[in-house]
Design a protein around this motif. Structure first.
Motif, mmCIF file in Angstrom:
data_model
loop_
_atom_site.group_PDB
_atom_site.id
_atom_site.type_symbol
_atom_site.label_atom_id
_atom_site.label_comp_id
_atom_site.label_asym_id
_atom_site.label_seq_id
_atom_site.Cartn_x
_atom_site.Cartn_y
_atom_site.Cartn_z
ATOM 1 N N PRO A 1 0.809 -1.223 0.000
ATOM 2 C CA PRO A 1 0.000 0.000 0.000
ATOM 3 C C PRO A 1 0.843 1.274 0.000
ATOM 4 C CG PRO A 1 -0.896 -1.599 1.538
ATOM 5 C CD PRO A 1 0.441 -2.120 1.121
ATOM 6 N N SER A 2 1.925 1.296 0.745
ATOM 7 C CA SER A 2 2.762 2.499 0.796
ATOM 8 C C SER A 2 3.555 2.686 -0.492
ATOM 9 C CB SER A 2 3.703 2.452 2.007
ATOM 10 O OG SER A 2 4.569 1.332 1.937
ATOM 11 N N VAL A 3 3.959 1.592 -1.130
ATOM 12 C CA VAL A 3 4.663 1.708 -2.413
ATOM 13 C C VAL A 3 3.722 2.279 -3.469
ATOM 14 C CG1 VAL A 3 5.736 0.424 -4.296
ATOM 15 C CG2 VAL A 3 6.325 -0.116 -1.940
ATOM 16 N N ALA A 4 2.477 1.820 -3.477
ATOM 17 C CA ALA A 4 1.501 2.356 -4.430
ATOM 18 C C ALA A 4 1.302 3.847 -4.206
ATOM 19 C CB ALA A 4 0.177 1.611 -4.293
ATOM 20 N N TRP A 5 1.252 4.262 -2.958
ATOM 21 C CA TRP A 5 1.097 5.678 -2.628
ATOM 22 C C TRP A 5 2.303 6.482 -3.119
ATOM 23 C CZ3 TRP A 5 3.601 9.047 0.926
ATOM 24 C CH2 TRP A 5 2.901 10.217 1.229
ATOM 25 N N TRP A 6 3.498 5.925 -2.954
ATOM 26 C CA TRP A 6 4.720 6.579 -3.457
ATOM 27 C C TRP A 6 4.671 6.687 -4.974
ATOM 28 C CZ3 TRP A 6 8.884 5.730 -6.650
ATOM 29 C CH2 TRP A 6 10.022 6.519 -6.435
ATOM 30 N N ASN A 7 4.211 5.632 -5.633
ATOM 31 C CA ASN A 7 4.100 5.650 -7.088
ATOM 32 C C ASN A 7 3.117 6.721 -7.559
ATOM 33 O OD1 ASN A 7 5.921 3.569 -7.302
ATOM 34 N ND2 ASN A 7 4.396 1.981 -7.673
#
Length: 285
Positions: free
Chosen positions: A93-99
């Motif tokens: 979830p946090s990687v998607a937010w960073w993306n």
């Protein structure tokens, strides 16, 4: 893209306006949040969440090193090439937010307002949290939202992680146990059985309020019996290399209707063999 896939972003604003592009960014962000909630709920690991592998439509791209988890491990890394664990299960979830922030940077020449871009991404966390909790509530057979739901789910996740309980088997066994109220086979999955018993007490109270039959029906339609585990894919690939496609066709049949019982194929829904833990997948898989 807005005209074809996100017409709701056009609204009352003129085509090409800054507000329209900010609305577009928010819509992409919220679709992505709901996608990630579904990943986490079903135990899906993408494995290589580069920005170029994320779809503007909130879909999954690049089926290279993906995996449905066997034993539940929040920090599980399915990509053998991901030595630092950047794309570990609980980081998705946090990687998607960073993306999405990278997408915002790419759209800045159109939005032309850093604050508007930031505001467009603010709803991501809330949308993800609400979607994930709703999915987990359905997995537990609970139709009515209650104040203590998040705590109940978190306590269960801690127990599952501590015992490295098989994710898919746990949910399916629980789905079958709810109707008759016999949780012995579910309890056997846990090392900390006293902890499971303590969690089960308030859960059973909720089931009494919901109605066991209704809860079980919802759960059996929400928690799949069959998922594409690594060892099943490995066996189908090995057979296909020899020109035998029966196993591949069988998997297609089972996975087309993963919530059905499919009597006679329990082995495809059972615990993975010991050798499955040695399977490694990477970006070149």
């Amino acid at each position: 893209v807005i005209s074809r896939y996100y017409p709701e972003c056009q609204g009352a604003t003129k085509p090409g306006s800054r507000q329209q592009y900010a609305a577009f960014l928010q819509a992409v962000s919220e679709r992505t949040a709901r996608l990630l909630a579904h990943w986490q709920a079903v135990g899906f690991c993408h494995g290589v969440m580069n920005t170029d592998n994320m779809s503007i439509l909130g879909l999954t791209l690049d089926y290279g090193p993906f995996q449905f988890m066997d034993a539940f491990d929040p920090g599980h890394i399915c990509n053998h090439s991901d030595t630092l664990g950047r794309y570990a299960f609980d980081r998705q979830p946090s990687v998607a937010w960073w993306n999405l922030h990278c997408l915002a940077q790419a759209l800045m020449p159109l939005i032309d307002d850093a604050q508007a871009a930031e505001e467009a991404l603010e709803s991501y966390e809330a949308v993800f949290g609400d979607a994930f909790l709703a999915l987990m509530r359905a997995k537990l057979g609970l139709r009515t939202p209650r104040e203590g739901d998040a705590a109940l789910v978190q306590q269960l996740l801690v127990l599952l992680a501590a015992g490295r309980v098989d994710w898919t088997i746990f949910w399916r066994r629980l789905s079958h146990a709810v109707g008759p109220g016999d949780f012995a086979e579910v309890r056997d999955l846990f090392i900390d059985r006293a902890g499971f018993d303590a969690w089960l007490l308030p859960y059973q109270e909720l089931l009494a309020q919901e109605g066991r039959a209704l809860a079980a029906d919802l759960m059996l339609k929400t928690n799949p019996k069959f998922v594409l585990r690594n060892h099943l894919a490995e066996q189908a690939i090995a057979e296909a290399k020899l020109g035998r496609f029966d196993e591949l066709q069988l998997l297609q049949t089972l996975l087309a209707r993963p919530f059905d019982e499919h009597p006679g194929f329990e082995a495809h829904a059972g615990f993975p063999p010991e050798w499955a833990s040695h399977i490694t997948i990477s970006c070149s898989s």
